[in-house]
Design an enzyme around this catalytic site. Structure first.
Site, PDB file in Angstrom:
ATOM      1  N   CYS A  85       0.796  -1.236  -0.053  1.00  0.00           N
ATOM      2  CA  CYS A  85       0.046  -0.042  -0.107  1.00  0.00           C
ATOM      3  C   CYS A  85       0.943   1.223   0.042  1.00  0.00           C
ATOM      4  O   CYS A  85       1.890   1.421   0.706  1.00  0.00           O
ATOM      5  CB  CYS A  85      -0.898  -0.036   1.237  1.00  0.00           C
ATOM      6  SG  CYS A  85      -2.196  -1.133   1.173  1.00  0.00           S
ATOM      7  N   ARG A 125       4.104  -0.384  -4.713  1.00  0.00           N
ATOM      8  CA  ARG A 125       3.913  -0.910  -3.322  1.00  0.00           C
ATOM      9  C   ARG A 125       2.409  -1.729  -3.048  1.00  0.00           C
ATOM     10  O   ARG A 125       1.970  -2.408  -2.102  1.00  0.00           O
ATOM     11  CB  ARG A 125       3.766   0.171  -2.291  1.00  0.00           C
ATOM     12  CG  ARG A 125       5.282   0.812  -2.220  1.00  0.00           C
ATOM     13  CD  ARG A 125       5.010   1.939  -1.412  1.00  0.00           C
ATOM     14  NE  ARG A 125       4.831   1.557   0.079  1.00  0.00           N
ATOM     15  CZ  ARG A 125       5.646   1.389   0.952  1.00  0.00           C
ATOM     16  NH1 ARG A 125       6.861   1.684   0.499  1.00  0.00           N
ATOM     17  NH2 ARG A 125       5.481   1.048   2.032  1.00  0.00           N
ATOM     18  N   TRP A 180      -2.931  -2.507  -1.807  1.00  0.00           N
ATOM     19  CA  TRP A 180      -2.341  -4.080  -2.040  1.00  0.00           C
ATOM     20  C   TRP A 180      -3.485  -4.892  -0.801  1.00  0.00           C
ATOM     21  O   TRP A 180      -3.218  -4.650   0.394  1.00  0.00           O
ATOM     22  CB  TRP A 180      -0.987  -4.421  -1.665  1.00  0.00           C
ATOM     23  CG  TRP A 180      -0.714  -5.807  -1.887  1.00  0.00           C
ATOM     24  CD1 TRP A 180      -0.369  -6.415  -2.898  1.00  0.00           C
ATOM     25  CD2 TRP A 180      -0.588  -6.776  -0.715  1.00  0.00           C
ATOM     26  NE1 TRP A 180       0.071  -7.648  -2.739  1.00  0.00           N
ATOM     27  CE2 TRP A 180      -0.375  -7.959  -1.472  1.00  0.00           C
ATOM     28  CE3 TRP A 180      -0.956  -6.813   0.561  1.00  0.00           C
ATOM     29  CZ2 TRP A 180      -0.297  -9.344  -0.937  1.00  0.00           C
ATOM     30  CZ3 TRP A 180      -1.094  -8.210   1.334  1.00  0.00           C
ATOM     31  CH2 TRP A 180      -0.330  -9.186   0.571  1.00  0.00           C
ATOM     32  N   GLY A 232      -1.266  -1.243   6.304  1.00  0.00           N
ATOM     33  CA  GLY A 232      -1.075  -2.083   7.726  1.00  0.00           C
ATOM     34  C   GLY A 232      -2.261  -2.785   7.867  1.00  0.00           C
ATOM     35  O   GLY A 232      -3.297  -2.978   6.989  1.00  0.00           O
ATOM     36  N   GLU A 275      16.855 -18.579  -6.486  1.00  0.00           N
ATOM     37  CA  GLU A 275      16.309 -17.341  -6.872  1.00  0.00           C
ATOM     38  C   GLU A 275      15.979 -17.174  -8.383  1.00  0.00           C
ATOM     39  O   GLU A 275      14.793 -16.403  -8.700  1.00  0.00           O
ATOM     40  CB  GLU A 275      17.645 -16.490  -6.859  1.00  0.00           C
ATOM     41  CG  GLU A 275      17.408 -14.914  -7.167  1.00  0.00           C
ATOM     42  CD  GLU A 275      16.446 -14.202  -6.597  1.00  0.00           C
ATOM     43  OE1 GLU A 275      15.933 -14.466  -5.795  1.00  0.00           O
ATOM     44  OE2 GLU A 275      16.216 -12.945  -7.158  1.00  0.00           O
ATOM     45  N   LYS A 313      12.247 -15.940  -9.441  1.00  0.00           N
ATOM     46  CA  LYS A 313      12.059 -14.703 -10.409  1.00  0.00           C
ATOM     47  C   LYS A 313      11.037 -15.046 -11.391  1.00  0.00           C
ATOM     48  O   LYS A 313      10.290 -14.527 -12.008  1.00  0.00           O
ATOM     49  CB  LYS A 313      13.414 -14.431 -11.100  1.00  0.00           C
ATOM     50  CG  LYS A 313      14.131 -13.606 -10.402  1.00  0.00           C
ATOM     51  CD  LYS A 313      13.925 -12.033 -10.219  1.00  0.00           C
ATOM     52  CE  LYS A 313      13.112 -12.102  -8.794  1.00  0.00           C
ATOM     53  NZ  LYS A 313      13.886 -11.646  -7.735  1.00  0.00           N
ATOM     54  N   GLU A 328       7.430 -15.433 -10.235  1.00  0.00           N
ATOM     55  CA  GLU A 328       6.768 -13.958  -9.941  1.00  0.00           C
ATOM     56  C   GLU A 328       6.323 -13.357 -11.191  1.00  0.00           C
ATOM     57  O   GLU A 328       5.338 -12.457 -11.309  1.00  0.00           O
ATOM     58  CB  GLU A 328       7.857 -13.265  -9.375  1.00  0.00           C
ATOM     59  CG  GLU A 328       8.076 -13.213  -7.913  1.00  0.00           C
ATOM     60  CD  GLU A 328       9.173 -12.275  -7.495  1.00  0.00           C
ATOM     61  OE1 GLU A 328       8.821 -11.234  -6.785  1.00  0.00           O
ATOM     62  OE2 GLU A 328      10.335 -12.533  -7.838  1.00  0.00           O
ATOM     63  N   HIS A 385      15.968 -37.500  -5.665  1.00  0.00           N
ATOM     64  CA  HIS A 385      15.307 -37.968  -4.215  1.00  0.00           C
ATOM     65  C   HIS A 385      13.702 -37.365  -4.659  1.00  0.00           C
ATOM     66  O   HIS A 385      13.003 -37.237  -3.555  1.00  0.00           O
ATOM     67  CB  HIS A 385      15.757 -37.356  -2.999  1.00  0.00           C
ATOM     68  CG  HIS A 385      17.335 -37.846  -2.952  1.00  0.00           C
ATOM     69  ND1 HIS A 385      17.636 -38.997  -2.595  1.00  0.00           N
ATOM     70  CD2 HIS A 385      18.345 -37.267  -3.043  1.00  0.00           C
ATOM     71  CE1 HIS A 385      19.033 -39.165  -2.397  1.00  0.00           C
ATOM     72  NE2 HIS A 385      19.583 -37.814  -2.798  1.00  0.00           N
ATOM     73  N   LYS A 412       5.811  -4.730  -3.504  1.00  0.00           N
ATOM     74  CA  LYS A 412       6.856  -4.403  -3.096  1.00  0.00           C
ATOM     75  C   LYS A 412       6.848  -4.278  -1.629  1.00  0.00           C
ATOM     76  O   LYS A 412       5.755  -3.422  -1.111  1.00  0.00           O
ATOM     77  CB  LYS A 412       7.666  -3.221  -3.841  1.00  0.00           C
ATOM     78  CG  LYS A 412       9.176  -3.165  -3.748  1.00  0.00           C
ATOM     79  CD  LYS A 412       9.798  -3.616  -4.944  1.00  0.00           C
ATOM     80  CE  LYS A 412      11.363  -3.504  -4.759  1.00  0.00           C
ATOM     81  NZ  LYS A 412      11.802  -4.706  -5.306  1.00  0.00           N
TER      82      LYS A 412
HETATM   83  C1  F6R Z   1      11.507 -11.019  -4.849  1.00  0.00           C
HETATM   84  C2  F6R Z   1      11.087 -10.129  -3.938  1.00  0.00           C
HETATM   85  C3  F6R Z   1      10.690 -10.523  -2.477  1.00  0.00           C
HETATM   86  C4  F6R Z   1      11.469  -9.725  -1.386  1.00  0.00           C
HETATM   87  C5  F6R Z   1      10.971 -10.087  -0.212  1.00  0.00           C
HETATM   88  C6  F6R Z   1      11.786  -9.495   0.937  1.00  0.00           C
HETATM   89  O1  F6R Z   1      11.589 -10.727  -6.050  1.00  0.00           O
HETATM   90  O2  F6R Z   1      11.300  -8.664  -4.083  1.00  0.00           O
HETATM   91  O3  F6R Z   1      10.804 -11.889  -2.239  1.00  0.00           O
HETATM   92  O4  F6R Z   1      12.655 -10.153  -1.643  1.00  0.00           O
HETATM   93  O5  F6R Z   1       9.809  -9.633   0.064  1.00  0.00           O
HETATM   94  O6  F6R Z   1      11.793  -8.016   0.767  1.00  0.00           O
HETATM   95  P1  F6R Z   1      12.724  -7.192   1.592  1.00  0.00           P
HETATM   96  O7  F6R Z   1      14.005  -7.559   1.118  1.00  0.00           O
HETATM   97  O8  F6R Z   1      12.525  -5.916   1.217  1.00  0.00           O
HETATM   98  O9  F6R Z   1      13.058  -7.316   3.155  1.00  0.00           O
END
Ligand code: F6R
Length: 611
Positions: free
Chosen positions: A2, A27, A73, A100, A484, A488, A491, A507, A606
């Site tokens: 948000c 966000r 969000w 929040g 990772e 990626k 996502e 396994h 984010k």
């Molecule tokens: C994946 C991604 C998330 C963040 C996670 C932690 O591309 O961006 O998995 O890595 O939400 O976020 P931070 O690093 O901001 O604590």
């Protein structure tokens, strides 16, 4: 999670608020809304992105010098017009936005319902707003006092902005657990979840702390604690340029941020890594070197991509410093009543510095006496401030929801930190230490080589974009890179992808392999090379499609793999800084070719400020 924007001053509020919302859209982007006070309070909101809201309200009167806006969000209630923020109180006089979660909202809602309140949304925010209004009426007090009383009763996290039609000269704001920055202009103030909507107007900002209430007028900013005592605002200067939060000619922030990596890694190393002198300068590490190298155990706490960086750190620190390391998901760690021994060091890794699970896990560990070292990108963020010491990654603002340059920034910091600690502890030979300093120094240039021509990665993406599943495999330092890569891809492209240690494949996951399953191997030349070559054979024998990340000059892998993406040779300890780059690009191109919004993948946001 948000985005919140507010403006009060002499300009028209609406354009500033909407522009700010667009900057904060990373966000959360399932609905957006604004509230403005001109003669009266008006609220406009719409399901969808900020642009959808803008379009829906073309032609409306959008005047006023005070306004608040929100990009959501969803937590309580599906994304819809009615659940979008701002919410209006029962009297219609107050409007509020919130980032929040109010955990005890059900009990308060029940209380208010019995008093005859009706709710037009499913949100906890509308409950809190009416709770504040109810307190104001019952206590015959001002809105500020009613807000403070309400905040003392609620459990959970919030950053709220509140405006009152009868007091158009004030925005009330409060935070606990969700970030709030206030920009100070000349006869104007800007409020936002982070500094990106503010920097084009002013560089002077105040970071509001937990349990503080801000009373913001155009020419005055008063901060108080919940006990109604004034707190002196601490004004800091933003060290950020506008260009850093714009696309700069790229189609997407994600692509821009991938391509920024030679520069961001360089910035992270600059002034710290001095190979000729045989030195690594890191103030936070130096000041606490005894605590760090004598730690009986290091616990790394993080989420998502940052957790993957933590896994690389585990390999690096254990190998070079010979200190046991545990890597924990913050969300599990915080609720497990973890055992923390005297002397244990917690390393927190976070791009945003606001991730709720990580933040609370650290607060708990700090209470138990742990020493907290933060590796954070966002300067002045909550985790940075909570840590006893730390190191910034200096990657610059990361806007694309999928983390890319922040990850390599984390790896760069971790590498320097591990080497510095190892040198101080005497657990690394001078030759190896010196060699690795030069290896690190060469990384930005090598990343630039990978990025010079990405057309073959685009072609690979085209070839495999319709697959329904992917497997990512790696060993040693490349195992976290495989994880990772899988994260990626899922996502950005919504393709199911799993990462595994390559040897673990037999396994279980090998049962998935057939001619339709692309298997991505991170197979650079390292101590596991021969073994991973055997793993590739095992997949080929079962007709799987193999895509490899291999070291330049490798003649064996290309004869076995269906497709190969090359990276320059490097010592395996710093190899993840290179091997992750083709995987970032692969997911970018697959997402793009499938027609998805790579900067704003569905359901994601984010900075995850809810648990
Ligand atoms: C994946 C991604 C998330 C963040 C996670 C932690 O591309 O961006 O998995 O890595 O939400 O976020 P931070 O690093 O901001 O604590």
């Amino acid at each position: 999670m948000c985005g919140i924007v507010g403006y009060i001053g002499e300009r028209q509020a609406y354009p500033i608020v909407v522009k700010g919302l667009k900057r904060l859209e990373y966000r959360g982007y399932d609905s957006a809304g604004v509230a403005l006070i001109d003669e009266h309070l008006s609220v406009y909101k719409k399901k969808g992105k900020v642009a959808d809201m803008e379009e829906a309200i073309v032609g409306q009167h959008l005047g006023g010098h005070v306004g608040i806006g929100h990009t959501r969000w969803a937590t309580h209630g599906e994304p819809s017009d009615r659940n979008a923020h701002p919410h209006r109180s029962a009297s219609g006089k107050l409007a509020m936005i919130h980032n929040g979660i109010i955990e005890n909202y059900m009990a308060i809602k029940e209380e208010l319902t019995q008093k005859g309140y009706h709710f037009s949304s499913d949100t906890d925010t509308e409950v809190l707003l009416n709770f504040i209004e109810d307190i104001r009426v019952n206590n015959a007090c001002g809105l500020e006092e009613a807000l403070r009383i309400a905040l003392k009763r609620i459990v959970g996290a919030y950053c709220i902005l509140l405006i009152d039609e009868d007091d158009p000269d004030t925005i009330l704001a409060a935070r606990k657990g969700s970030p709030l920055v206030i920009g100070i202009g000349k006869n104007e103030h800007f409020l936002a979840s982070d500094a990106s909507p503010i920097i084009e107007y002013t560089k002077e900002v105040v970071y509001v702390n937990d349990y503080q209430v801000a009373i913001v007028k155009k020419d005055e900013l008063v901060l108080k604690n919940l006990g109604n005592e004034k707190v002196t605002p601490f004004i800091t200067k933003l060290d950020m340029e506008l260009a850093a939060i714009e696309k700069g000619g790229y189609d997407h922030f994600m692509l821009k941020e991938i391509h920024e990596q030679p520069a961001t890694i360089f910035d992270c190393l600059r002034g710290r890594l001095l190979p000729e002198a045989g030195l690594i300068k890191m103030g936070g590490v130096e000041a606490n070197i005894d605590a760090l190298i004598n730690a009986p155990r290091i616990i790394i706490v993080a989420c998502g991509t940052s957790w993957h960086a933590g896994l690389v750190a585990e390999y690096l620190i254990e190998e070079t410093c010979r200190i046991p390391v545990e890597v924990e998901y913050a969300s599990e760690f915080r609720y497990r009543n973890p055992i923390i021994h005297p002397g244990d060091v917690i390393i927190a890794i976070s791009q945003s510095g606001e991730t709720a699970d990580t933040l609370v896990a650290l607060e708990n560990a700090k209470e138990k006496g742990a020493f907290i070292f933060g590796i954070v990108n966002s300067v002045g963020s909550s985790i940075a401030r909570l840590s006893h010491a730390g190191a910034y990654t200096h990657s610059g603002p990361e806007i694309g929801v999928a983390s890319t340059k922040a990850f390599t920034g984390q790896l760069a910091v971790i590498s320097m930190m591990a080497l510095k600690m190892a040198a101080a502890k005497g657990t690394i030979t001078t030759e190896k230490y010196t060699e690795l300093l030069f290896e690190l120094q060469a990384i930005p240039e090598k990343v630039a080589t990978i990025l010079k021509d990405t057309s073959h990665i685009e072609a690979i993406a085209e070839k495999y974009k319709d697959a329904s599943d992917f497997l990512f495999l790696g060993r040693g330092y490349n195992f976290p890179v495989a994880l990772e890569g899988a994260l990626k891809l899922k996502e950005i492209s919504y393709i199911h992808a799993e990462g595994y240690p390559a040897a673990e494949m037999k396994h279980g996951p090998i049962a998935l392999v057939d001619e339709n399953l692309p298997v991505v191997f991170v197979a650079t030349r390292d101590r596991f090379y021969e073994k991973i070559v055997s793993n590739v054979q095992e997949i080929k024998a079962r007709k799987g499609k193999v895509i490899c990340v291999a070291s330049e000059g490798d003649k064996v892998i290309p004869t076995m793999a269906d497709d190969t993406m090359f990276v320059p040779d490097a010592d395996e300890l710093v190899g993840p800084l290179l091997s992750v780059i083709p995987l970032q690009l692969l997911s970018y191109y697959v997402g793009l070719k499938k027609g998805y919004d790579v900067d704003k993948p569905r359901n994601l946001a984010k900075s995850v400020t809810v648990e």
